[in-house]
Design a protein around this motif. Structure first.
Motif: not given
Length: 292
Positions: A205-232
């Motif tokens: 499992a390659m982690i891209t985000d904190y889903d929507s439980w995290h108080p400092d992140h709130g919701s999943v943002d596809i642009s943030d995921i895409l930014a992590i995907l390349g390095g993963n």
């Protein structure tokens, strides 16, 4: 027996480099077309087969991936060991975006997907109490460590249907009440089908985000995921390149019995088996379903 490694690549991982005699091949299956052609070749003398789970260009959603055709096609190519690589969200503070988790358990929340090769006319029950192969998990962990990835050994993967991401309430329930560690949309029924096909299976499992439980992140943002995907994806390709050296070309029987999962699983008496279904099972279950 010879080792033949199968790689099922998830979001961001649509091909692997460095294969000798590389060729994209089509494989006919009685379960329909696989997600794409399969890239075959050898790496460090070990045969490899790479299948992009969503197809090149990402054409399949998690719900429309042809899971049975994919596993059947890899079995027909002689694959003995599958490494599944997929993007996931994290339910744990210490499982951060960019980290890898070698999954060893699943909670299946998918609906509407065909989750077995067997059915009316040929019933079978395999155990998925331990749905991944510890031997392959150890190899994936060692490969990730050698690649310099922050990697965690063991974790529970919540498989949701998608394609939408979780609500905040669902995310908190999966994390707090159910004890899941990561969340994704594609490892089920893939892992179950690999077990039915008697192929060892590991999940990275390659982690891209904190889903929507995290108080400092709130919701999943596809642009943030895409930014992590390349390095993963770059790290995943490095992990894959190390697997032949870790597994070797010669393969002994799986010490955990993954390659003998059907030994006592068949329930339907031979004289009551549906010959049409038995014929469809030729690749995945031919070892225990000899045809007359």
């Amino acid at each position: 027996m010879d080792t033949r490694i199968g790689i099922i690549g998830g979001s961001g991982l649509y091909q692997i480099e460095g294969l000798a005699d590389a060729e994209w091949v089509g494989v006919d299956t009685p379960w329909g077309h696989a997600s794409d052609k399969i890239l075959t070749g050898t790496l460090d003398g070990v045969p490899m087969a790479f299948l992009p789970r969503h197809g090149r260009g990402h054409v399949h959603s998690p719900s429309t991936v042809p899971y049975r055709a994919n596993i059947d096609a890899l079995k027909r190519l002689g694959v003995t060991d599958i490494f599944s690589v997929s993007a996931c969200g994290s339910f744990r503070e210490d499982l951060a975006p960019g980290d890898f988790v070698i999954v060893d358990q699943f909670i299946d929340r998918t609906v509407g997907r065909e989750s077995s090769f067997f059915g009316t006319g040929c019933v079978a029950h395999v155990s998925v109490a331990h749905p991944t192969c510890p031997r392959l998990g150890d190899a994936a962990f060692a490969a990730a460590k050698a690649q310099g990835v922050t990697v965690h050994r063991g974790g529970t993967y919540l498989a949701m249907e998608g394609p939408q991401f979780s609500s905040a309430a669902e995310s908190k329930m999966y994390r707090d009440a159910w004890g899941a560690d990561v969340i994704g949309m594609t490892n089920m029924p893939e892992a179950k089908l690999a077990r039915e096909a008697e192929i060892c299976y590991a999940s990275v499992a390659m982690i891209t985000d904190y889903d929507s439980w995290h108080p400092d992140h709130g919701s999943v943002d596809i642009s943030d995921i895409l930014a992590i995907l390349g390095g993963n994806a770059d790290a995943a390709r490095g992990l894959v390149a190390r697997l032949p050296g870790l597994l070797g070309a010669d393969r002994a029987p799986c010490p955990h019995g993954c390659d003998r999962a059907l030994e006592f699983a068949l329930m339907t008496a031979p004289d009551h088996r549906d010959p049409t279904l038995v014929a469809k099972l030729e690749a995945v279950a031919g070892r225990v379903l000899p045809r007359g």
